[in-house]
Design a protein around this motif. Sequence first.
Motif, PDB file in Angstrom:
ATOM      1  N   CYS A  23       0.884  -1.128  -0.096  1.00 14.08           N
ATOM      2  CA  CYS A  23      -0.116  -0.032  -0.215  1.00 14.08           C
ATOM      3  C   CYS A  23       0.938   1.153   0.062  1.00 14.08           C
ATOM      4  N   ILE A  24       0.690   2.233  -0.830  1.00 10.39           N
ATOM      5  CA  ILE A  24       1.729   3.394  -1.227  1.00 10.39           C
ATOM      6  C   ILE A  24       0.672   4.600  -0.764  1.00 10.39           C
ATOM      7  N   CYS A  25       1.021   5.447   0.204  1.00  9.19           N
ATOM      8  CA  CYS A  25       0.067   6.667   0.209  1.00  9.19           C
ATOM      9  C   CYS A  25       1.219   7.781   0.057  1.00  9.19           C
ATOM     10  N   PRO A  26       0.706   9.073  -0.310  1.00  9.83           N
ATOM     11  CA  PRO A  26       1.783  10.332  -0.508  1.00  9.83           C
ATOM     12  C   PRO A  26       1.931  10.789   1.093  1.00  9.83           C
ATOM     13  N   ALA A  27       3.121  11.318   1.216  1.00  9.28           N
ATOM     14  CA  ALA A  27       3.374  11.846   2.546  1.00  9.28           C
ATOM     15  C   ALA A  27       2.610  13.160   2.756  1.00  9.28           C
ATOM     16  N   ILE A  28       1.392  13.226   2.906  1.00 10.69           N
ATOM     17  CA  ILE A  28       0.518  14.277   3.253  1.00 10.69           C
ATOM     18  C   ILE A  28       0.148  14.218   4.583  1.00 10.69           C
ATOM     19  N   TYR A  29       0.380  15.272   5.691  1.00 13.50           N
ATOM     20  CA  TYR A  29      -0.237  15.047   6.815  1.00 13.50           C
ATOM     21  C   TYR A  29      -1.546  15.545   6.946  1.00 13.50           C
ATOM     22  N   SER A  30      -2.596  14.779   7.280  1.00 16.25           N
ATOM     23  CA  SER A  30      -3.939  15.036   7.372  1.00 16.25           C
ATOM     24  C   SER A  30      -4.538  13.973   8.372  1.00 16.25           C
ATOM     25  N   PRO A  31      -4.440  14.378   9.522  1.00 17.90           N
ATOM     26  CA  PRO A  31      -4.771  13.193  10.574  1.00 17.90           C
ATOM     27  C   PRO A  31      -6.087  12.843  10.695  1.00 17.90           C
ATOM     28  N   VAL A  32      -6.193  11.471  10.908  1.00 20.59           N
ATOM     29  CA  VAL A  32      -7.600  10.782  11.294  1.00 20.59           C
ATOM     30  C   VAL A  32      -7.280   9.747  12.274  1.00 20.59           C
ATOM     31  N   CYS A  33      -8.532   9.911  13.011  1.00 21.62           N
ATOM     32  CA  CYS A  33      -8.641   9.104  14.178  1.00 21.62           C
ATOM     33  C   CYS A  33      -9.258   7.594  13.557  1.00 21.62           C
ATOM     34  N   GLY A  34      -8.391   6.435  13.826  1.00 24.53           N
ATOM     35  CA  GLY A  34      -8.897   5.300  13.663  1.00 24.53           C
ATOM     36  C   GLY A  34      -9.886   4.512  14.775  1.00 24.53           C
TER      37      GLY A  34
END
Length: 133
Positions: free
Chosen positions: A22-33
């Motif tokens: 799984c590849i994700c861009p390094a963008i900080y946009s926090p979410v709560c799991g």
Amino acid sequence: MKVTILFFIGLFAMSCYRDEGCICPAIYSPVCGDDGKTYSSPCEADCQKMNYTAGACPETGVFRITYFGDPAADGCDWVAQLSGTTYHIIGLPDSLKIEDSMVRLRYRKRLDYFQCGFSMAYEKLDLLNVLPN
């Protein structure tokens, strides 16, 4: 030309989060799991097959409340200190504005800062609950 393309592919690969394909861009946009963990982006939570809500997960801490002066005179108003870091608490009630008092708070970190004084900037926290010490 091939070297340039390979260089940019390498830069992209270094600025991504990777986990088991799984590849994700390094963008900080926090979410709560749903597991109570803050993920740095929706993509990272999706990679873990985790349901989430926007914003960082709530945290709890015991803060020292301090008055840093009148904002009209370049002061920073009431602030809260935790482990040597100073924060500006959004929604701090007047009943807690007691110099050097210790209060246990449930809060959520924000992505913006409170500007005050001479070039001072303190991270903002949203107050969720006041908890018993």
